[in-house]
Design a protein around this motif. Structure first.
Motif, PDB file in Angstrom:
ATOM      1  N   LYS A  45      40.506  33.233 -17.700  1.00 58.88           N
ATOM      2  CA  LYS A  45      39.176  33.622 -18.180  1.00 58.88           C
ATOM      3  C   LYS A  45      38.375  34.094 -16.981  1.00 58.88           C
ATOM      4  CE  LYS A  45      35.137  32.044 -20.773  1.00 58.88           C
ATOM      5  NZ  LYS A  45      34.466  30.897 -21.430  1.00 58.88           N
ATOM      6  N   VAL A  46      38.000  35.383 -17.030  1.00 56.58           N
ATOM      7  CA  VAL A  46      37.406  36.004 -15.853  1.00 56.58           C
ATOM      8  C   VAL A  46      36.082  36.679 -16.187  1.00 56.58           C
ATOM      9  CG1 VAL A  46      38.641  38.179 -16.212  1.00 56.58           C
ATOM     10  CG2 VAL A  46      37.928  37.558 -13.902  1.00 56.58           C
ATOM     11  N   GLY A  47      35.213  36.722 -15.190  1.00 50.80           N
ATOM     12  CA  GLY A  47      33.984  37.500 -15.280  1.00 50.80           C
ATOM     13  C   GLY A  47      33.984  38.549 -14.189  1.00 50.80           C
ATOM     14  N   GLN A  48      33.170  39.592 -14.366  1.00 52.08           N
ATOM     15  CA  GLN A  48      33.138  40.633 -13.341  1.00 52.08           C
ATOM     16  C   GLN A  48      31.738  41.199 -13.165  1.00 52.08           C
ATOM     17  OE1 GLN A  48      34.704  44.503 -13.730  1.00 52.08           O
ATOM     18  NE2 GLN A  48      34.081  44.807 -15.864  1.00 52.08           N
ATOM     19  N   ILE A  49      31.494  41.684 -11.956  1.00 55.03           N
ATOM     20  CA  ILE A  49      30.334  42.525 -11.661  1.00 55.03           C
ATOM     21  C   ILE A  49      30.899  43.850 -11.175  1.00 55.03           C
ATOM     22  CG2 ILE A  49      28.207  42.791 -10.339  1.00 55.03           C
ATOM     23  CD1 ILE A  49      28.248  39.752  -9.867  1.00 55.03           C
ATOM     24  N   LEU A  50      30.597  44.926 -11.883  1.00 56.52           N
ATOM     25  CA  LEU A  50      31.104  46.249 -11.538  1.00 56.52           C
ATOM     26  C   LEU A  50      29.988  47.073 -10.909  1.00 56.52           C
ATOM     27  CD1 LEU A  50      33.382  48.385 -11.691  1.00 56.52           C
ATOM     28  CD2 LEU A  50      32.482  49.013 -13.946  1.00 56.52           C
ATOM     29  N   VAL A  51      30.249  47.584  -9.714  1.00 54.71           N
ATOM     30  CA  VAL A  51      29.261  48.400  -9.000  1.00 54.71           C
ATOM     31  C   VAL A  51      29.948  49.652  -8.458  1.00 54.71           C
ATOM     32  CG1 VAL A  51      27.728  46.486  -8.408  1.00 54.71           C
ATOM     33  CG2 VAL A  51      29.658  47.034  -6.915  1.00 54.71           C
ATOM     34  N   PRO A  52      29.170  50.682  -8.099  1.00 62.11           N
ATOM     35  CA  PRO A  52      29.785  51.954  -7.705  1.00 62.11           C
ATOM     36  C   PRO A  52      30.316  52.023  -6.279  1.00 62.11           C
ATOM     37  CG  PRO A  52      27.400  52.179  -7.785  1.00 62.11           C
ATOM     38  CD  PRO A  52      27.708  50.822  -8.311  1.00 62.11           C
ATOM     39  N   THR A  53      29.851  51.125  -5.388  1.00 65.21           N
ATOM     40  CA  THR A  53      30.274  51.248  -3.987  1.00 65.21           C
ATOM     41  C   THR A  53      30.806  49.916  -3.456  1.00 65.21           C
ATOM     42  OG1 THR A  53      28.100  50.645  -3.081  1.00 65.21           O
ATOM     43  CG2 THR A  53      28.475  52.982  -3.600  1.00 65.21           C
ATOM     44  N   LYS A  54      31.632  50.053  -2.412  1.00 58.63           N
ATOM     45  CA  LYS A  54      32.186  48.872  -1.749  1.00 58.63           C
ATOM     46  C   LYS A  54      31.079  48.080  -1.051  1.00 58.63           C
ATOM     47  CE  LYS A  54      35.687  47.517   1.654  1.00 58.63           C
ATOM     48  NZ  LYS A  54      36.728  48.019   2.593  1.00 58.63           N
ATOM     49  N   GLU A  55      30.111  48.784  -0.495  1.00 58.39           N
ATOM     50  CA  GLU A  55      29.011  48.121   0.214  1.00 58.39           C
ATOM     51  C   GLU A  55      28.185  47.248  -0.732  1.00 58.39           C
ATOM     52  OE1 GLU A  55      30.635  51.318   2.454  1.00 58.39           O
ATOM     53  OE2 GLU A  55      29.759  51.327   0.410  1.00 58.39           O
ATOM     54  N   LYS A  56      27.939  47.755  -1.933  1.00 54.35           N
ATOM     55  CA  LYS A  56      27.166  46.983  -2.915  1.00 54.35           C
ATOM     56  C   LYS A  56      27.937  45.735  -3.333  1.00 54.35           C
ATOM     57  CE  LYS A  56      23.913  46.172  -5.974  1.00 54.35           C
ATOM     58  NZ  LYS A  56      22.571  45.714  -5.566  1.00 54.35           N
ATOM     59  N   ALA A  57      29.256  45.864  -3.531  1.00 48.51           N
ATOM     60  CA  ALA A  57      30.080  44.718  -3.900  1.00 48.51           C
ATOM     61  C   ALA A  57      30.090  43.675  -2.784  1.00 48.51           C
ATOM     62  CB  ALA A  57      31.502  45.176  -4.204  1.00 48.51           C
ATOM     63  N   ALA A  58      30.182  44.142  -1.529  1.00 52.78           N
ATOM     64  CA  ALA A  58      30.181  43.212  -0.389  1.00 52.78           C
ATOM     65  C   ALA A  58      28.847  42.469  -0.300  1.00 52.78           C
ATOM     66  CB  ALA A  58      30.472  43.973   0.899  1.00 52.78           C
ATOM     67  N   ALA A  59      27.754  43.179  -0.585  1.00 54.18           N
ATOM     68  CA  ALA A  59      26.438  42.544  -0.552  1.00 54.18           C
ATOM     69  C   ALA A  59      26.332  41.461  -1.635  1.00 54.18           C
ATOM     70  CB  ALA A  59      25.358  43.601  -0.743  1.00 54.18           C
ATOM     71  N   LEU A  60      26.898  41.681  -2.797  1.00 54.12           N
ATOM     72  CA  LEU A  60      26.865  40.683  -3.878  1.00 54.12           C
ATOM     73  C   LEU A  60      27.720  39.466  -3.510  1.00 54.12           C
ATOM     74  CD1 LEU A  60      27.147  43.059  -6.962  1.00 54.12           C
ATOM     75  CD2 LEU A  60      25.141  41.737  -6.274  1.00 54.12           C
ATOM     76  N   ILE A  61      28.835  39.682  -2.858  1.00 53.11           N
ATOM     77  CA  ILE A  61      29.676  38.566  -2.412  1.00 53.11           C
ATOM     78  C   ILE A  61      28.918  37.730  -1.388  1.00 53.11           C
ATOM     79  CG2 ILE A  61      31.776  37.988  -1.120  1.00 53.11           C
ATOM     80  CD1 ILE A  61      33.110  40.423  -2.470  1.00 53.11           C
ATOM     81  N   ALA A  62      28.168  38.398  -0.541  1.00 49.93           N
ATOM     82  CA  ALA A  62      27.356  37.675   0.448  1.00 49.93           C
ATOM     83  C   ALA A  62      26.314  36.803  -0.242  1.00 49.93           C
ATOM     84  CB  ALA A  62      26.686  38.662   1.402  1.00 49.93           C
ATOM     85  N   GLU A  63      25.723  37.301  -1.320  1.00 47.79           N
ATOM     86  CA  GLU A  63      24.743  36.501  -2.068  1.00 47.79           C
ATOM     87  C   GLU A  63      25.418  35.300  -2.726  1.00 47.79           C
ATOM     88  OE1 GLU A  63      21.668  38.349  -4.430  1.00 47.79           O
ATOM     89  OE2 GLU A  63      22.234  40.332  -3.641  1.00 47.79           O
ATOM     90  N   LEU A  64      26.642  35.509  -3.253  1.00 46.96           N
ATOM     91  CA  LEU A  64      27.381  34.385  -3.847  1.00 46.96           C
ATOM     92  C   LEU A  64      27.708  33.336  -2.780  1.00 46.96           C
ATOM     93  CD1 LEU A  64      29.819  36.361  -6.195  1.00 46.96           C
ATOM     94  CD2 LEU A  64      27.945  34.859  -6.927  1.00 46.96           C
ATOM     95  N   ASP A  65      28.004  33.808  -1.570  1.00 49.61           N
ATOM     96  CA  ASP A  65      28.279  32.874  -0.472  1.00 49.61           C
ATOM     97  C   ASP A  65      27.062  31.989  -0.192  1.00 49.61           C
ATOM     98  OD1 ASP A  65      30.850  33.808  -0.137  1.00 49.61           O
ATOM     99  OD2 ASP A  65      30.319  35.233   1.452  1.00 49.61           O
TER     100      ASP A  65
END
Length: 344
Positions: free
Chosen positions: A200-220
């Motif tokens: 069972k998985v959830g996702q956040i889909l964004v257009p750029t790698k930089e935006k995804a990395a920034a969201l991972i940093a917020e999760l951290d």
């Protein structure tokens, strides 16, 4: 005078006008020969390509049904049978169409001998259902026209298919499945009865790698995954569900391979530490739960297995019945028409 007497003596005694006793039998024999000649001319004339127990299948009907099949393939599969290079495929389609026409004729004849037939009510109900599925009578009429059918022709086809279906039920009515067969199938089909591993998985889909990395940093830093999905995900299909995709399997054809690989390699309660790229963009995944492969119990699987086995045995019985009709029926092919495929 002697020549006249000789001619009289050489003529049959009792010839027409003279009371010849065998003239009525000769007349009947001549008439029989004429009738036989007319019957032979009538039965051998026409454009038939195959006769099934003397019932002809015409070249026109065969070609028309072949054209319908080719049109259906073009419509549903996008495959143009008439394109150059498809000659062998066209020949195989033509052969298969004629084979099915022969089989339908044999089955229809067998149903008639058994007194089995679809009722007008059966046909009317089926056509009404087809009209509803097509979106109404007008749309149904356009569909029939595109397939080269008149309503009467389609009604005849529906009656034929319903009759064959009733014949199937009659022929296979005594077919049963034993408990031993069900248990044997349960043992042999355990791979098919096992629910695969799921995540069972959830996702956040964004257009750029930089935006995804920034969201991972917020999760951290302790940010809530679902809130981030609500405010950042560009996938409308999951945004309303707070980013929750649901349970997925490794063989799900709708999901990118990189997405599945990341989901199954991430522990429960964790998120991907690196952005995941696919043709849709960049993903940040969160794993809610995992389910190990699980074999369905015999109690739960029994009904499903029984239905599958019964359908298989009924089909086998009906195919055997059809093969006997083919073996025992009179199937005539016009040898002078070399383009007619040999069926048997």
């Amino acid at each position: 005078m002697d020549q006249e007497n000789e001619l009289k003596e050489s003529s049959p005694q009792g010839a027409p006008g003279h009371g010849w006793p065998y003239w009525p039998q000769l007349s009947v024999f001549i008439v029989m020969l004429m009738v036989a000649g007319l019957w032979y001319w009538w039965s051998e004339s026409g454009d038939w390509v195959v006769r099934v127990n003397r019932a002809p299948i015409s070249r026109a009907a065969w070609q028309q049904e072949t054209s319908r099949t080719e049109a259906s393939m073009a419509s549903m599969l996008g495959f143009d049978v008439q394109a150059p290079g498809n000659e062998k495929i066209r020949a195989e389609i033509s052969k298969e169409v004629l084979k099915q026409m022969v089989e339908r004729a044999l089955l229809s004849q067998a149903a008639s001998r058994a007194g089995i037939a679809a009722t007008p009510e059966d046909v009317a109900v089926r056509i009404m259902m087809d009209e509803l599925n097509a979106g109404g009578q007008d749309k149904m009429a356009r569909v029939l026209q595109s397939q080269g059918y008149t309503l009467d022709q389609y009604r005849h086809l529906v009656a034929e298919m319903l009759t064959i279906s009733k014949l199937n039920e009659y022929v296979t009515k005594d077919v049963v499945v034993t408990e031993e067969e069900i248990r044997a199938a349960y043992k042999s089909d355990q791979d098919l009865l096992t629910t695969p591993e799921q995540v069972k998985v959830g996702q956040i889909l964004v257009p750029t790698k930089e935006k995804a990395a920034a969201l991972i940093a917020e999760l951290d830093k302790g940010a809530n995954f679902e809130k981030l999905a609500d405010s950042n995900s560009t996938d409308p299909g999951v945004k309303d569900g707070h980013g929750v995709v649901g349970y997925i399997t490794r063989d799900d054809p709708k999901l990118p391979e990189a997405f599945k690989a990341a989901a199954f390699s991430t522990p429960v309660g964790a998120y991907t530490k690196q952005p995941v790229q696919s043709e849709f963009g960049w993903h940040v995944l969160f794993v809610y739960d995992k389910k190990a492969p699980q074999l369905m119990s015999y109690v739960d699987a029994r009904g499903q297995l029984q239905q599958q086995l019964l359908a298989s045995k009924k089909n086998e019985a009906f195919v055997g019945y059809l093969n006997r009709l083919l073996e025992n029926g009179l199937i005539e092919r016009r040898v002078q028409q070399q383009d007619v495929p040999k069926l048997f």
